[in-house]
Design an enzyme around this catalytic site. Structure first.
Site, PDB file in Angstrom:
ATOM      1  N   TYR A 103      -3.418  12.554   2.576  1.00 40.41           N
ATOM      2  CA  TYR A 103      -3.773  13.846   1.550  1.00 40.41           C
ATOM      3  C   TYR A 103      -3.380  14.895   2.522  1.00 40.41           C
ATOM      4  CZ  TYR A 103      -6.788  10.526  -1.119  1.00 40.41           C
ATOM      5  OH  TYR A 103      -7.242   9.511  -1.644  1.00 40.41           O
TER       6      TYR A 103
ATOM      7  N   LYS B 233      -8.640   6.729   5.209  1.00 33.57           N
ATOM      8  CA  LYS B 233      -7.839   5.401   4.742  1.00 33.57           C
ATOM      9  C   LYS B 233      -6.624   5.224   5.556  1.00 33.57           C
ATOM     10  CE  LYS B 233      -9.229   6.416   0.005  1.00 33.57           C
ATOM     11  NZ  LYS B 233      -9.217   8.133  -0.081  1.00 33.57           N
TER      12      LYS B 233
ATOM     13  N   HIS C 273      -5.133   1.857   2.307  1.00 31.93           N
ATOM     14  CA  HIS C 273      -4.901   2.576   1.189  1.00 31.93           C
ATOM     15  C   HIS C 273      -4.224   1.878  -0.142  1.00 31.93           C
ATOM     16  CE1 HIS C 273      -4.532   7.087   0.527  1.00 31.93           C
ATOM     17  NE2 HIS C 273      -4.703   6.335  -0.969  1.00 31.93           N
TER      18      HIS C 273
END
Ligand code: A2P
Length: 315
Positions: free
Chosen positions: A49, A78, A111
């Site tokens: 992210y 993750k 992930h």
């Protein structure tokens, strides 16, 4: 206090966590601070992210101001697909902990069931590496066994078949499988399977990620059943969608960077959707929104030549 769900590790995960995917730099730090001030105790993060450092800075401010302690919080991150080589797993975990400045994680997830080359930044065919989920999972197991930097491990975006295969060799059963789950994609196949294995389902995009470019075509919150129930229970469609998941025993990870919506989304513990109304969700037409085909399905180096292979037909 926020209700919690017991995991197969004996730990309790808060029923709601702040989602941070697509939370823009410059906004996510404030969102974390607001969220924690209005009662959130769980933050869902990921290296991919690209905003862990800003989240970590916000956490430091909160700790310094004495608003919460590290022990009050549940922090998930993750393992990105380009860190799946066993040598890279503990380093990637340490990197997330360092950026988040939180000492340890409560939960570390694989992930995707996809491997990319070390350092790969894209999702093009030449970025793919051979998938060896067993080796990666064994490295994940070492991260908890040796008193490492995470208290629990799990998976994300694993189908029933991929979870089943992992369980055939896993010494540590994943605590969580984090997947897309909302009234328009209810995970009807995965839900009972995970329950039977004692694996907790965490719901990402619990409102359908309405504002994202990936999902313009489907607006979960515009579903007429949600509107009807919102009226009946004097709640918003978002609150109905979130409450539906929580009543099924799933933790929800709604994303917002807006203070009013952050407050709204956590205001779901003072009412209950009746059993009869819960049944009505069964009639909603099902569509997987985040199909992953634009990222992980290639006819060259990907293990998945079709989107059906990625999700083992559950599409
Ligand atoms: P914003 O960050 O401006 O609030 P999901 O969690 O399913 O991925 O959905 C996130 C999207 O839904 C974001 O675009 C977010 O925008 C928006 N959103 C968050 N909370 C609500 C709400 N209570 N009602 C409507 N939209 C919401």
């Amino acid at each position: 206090d926020i209700p919690r769900f017991k995991l197969n590790t004996g730990q309790y995960i808060p029923a709601i966590g702040l989602g941070t995917w697509q939370s823009k730099p410059g906004l996510v730090g404030e969102a974390v601070k607001t969220a924690i001030k209005v009662g959130y105790r769980h933050i869902d993060c990921a290296k991919a992210y690209g905003n862990e450092k800003e989240i970590g800075d916000a956490l430091q401010d909160l700790f310094r101001e004495g608003i919460v302690t590290r022990g009050d919080l549940w922090i998930t991150s993750k393992l990105w697909n380009s860190d799946q080589h066993p040598d890279d797993v503990p380093k990637a975990l340490a990197g997330s902990v360092e950026r988040l400045q939180c000492g340890y994680l409560d939960l570390y997830l694989m992930h995707w069931p996809v491997a990319l080359k070390k350092g790969a930044e894209g999702t093009a065919p030449e970025d793919f590496a051979p998938l060896d989920t067993k080796a990666t999972w064994q490295a994940m197991e070492k991260c908890v066994e040796s008193g490492g930097k995470t208290k629990a491990i799990g998976i994300s975006n694993f189908s029933v078949e991929k979870t089943e295969k992992l369980l055939s060799y896993a010494k540590v059963v994943p605590a969580v499988n984090q997947v897309e789950c909302h009234p328009v994609w209810q995970q009807k196949k995965l839900q009972p399977y995970l329950r039977s294995k004692g694996i907790h389902l965490s719901a990402y995009s619990p409102m359908g990620s309405g504002g994202s470019s990936f999902t313009e075509h489907i607006k979960v919150l515009d579903n007429p059943l949600l509107a009807t129930l919102a009226k009946k229970y004097n709640k918003t469609p978002a609150e109905i969608a979130l409450r539906w998941n929580v009543q099924l025993g799933h933790s929800v990870l709604p994303k917002s960077t807006n203070a009013n919506r952050l407050e709204q989304n956590i205001d779901i513990f003072d009412f209950e959707i009746s059993e009869e109304d819960m049944e009505k969700f069964n009639s909603i037409e099902q569509v997987r929104i985040l199909r992953g085909d634009d990222m992980w399905v290639h006819d060259k180096n990907s293990p998945y030549k079709t989107v059906e292979e990625l999700w083992d037909g559950d599409i």
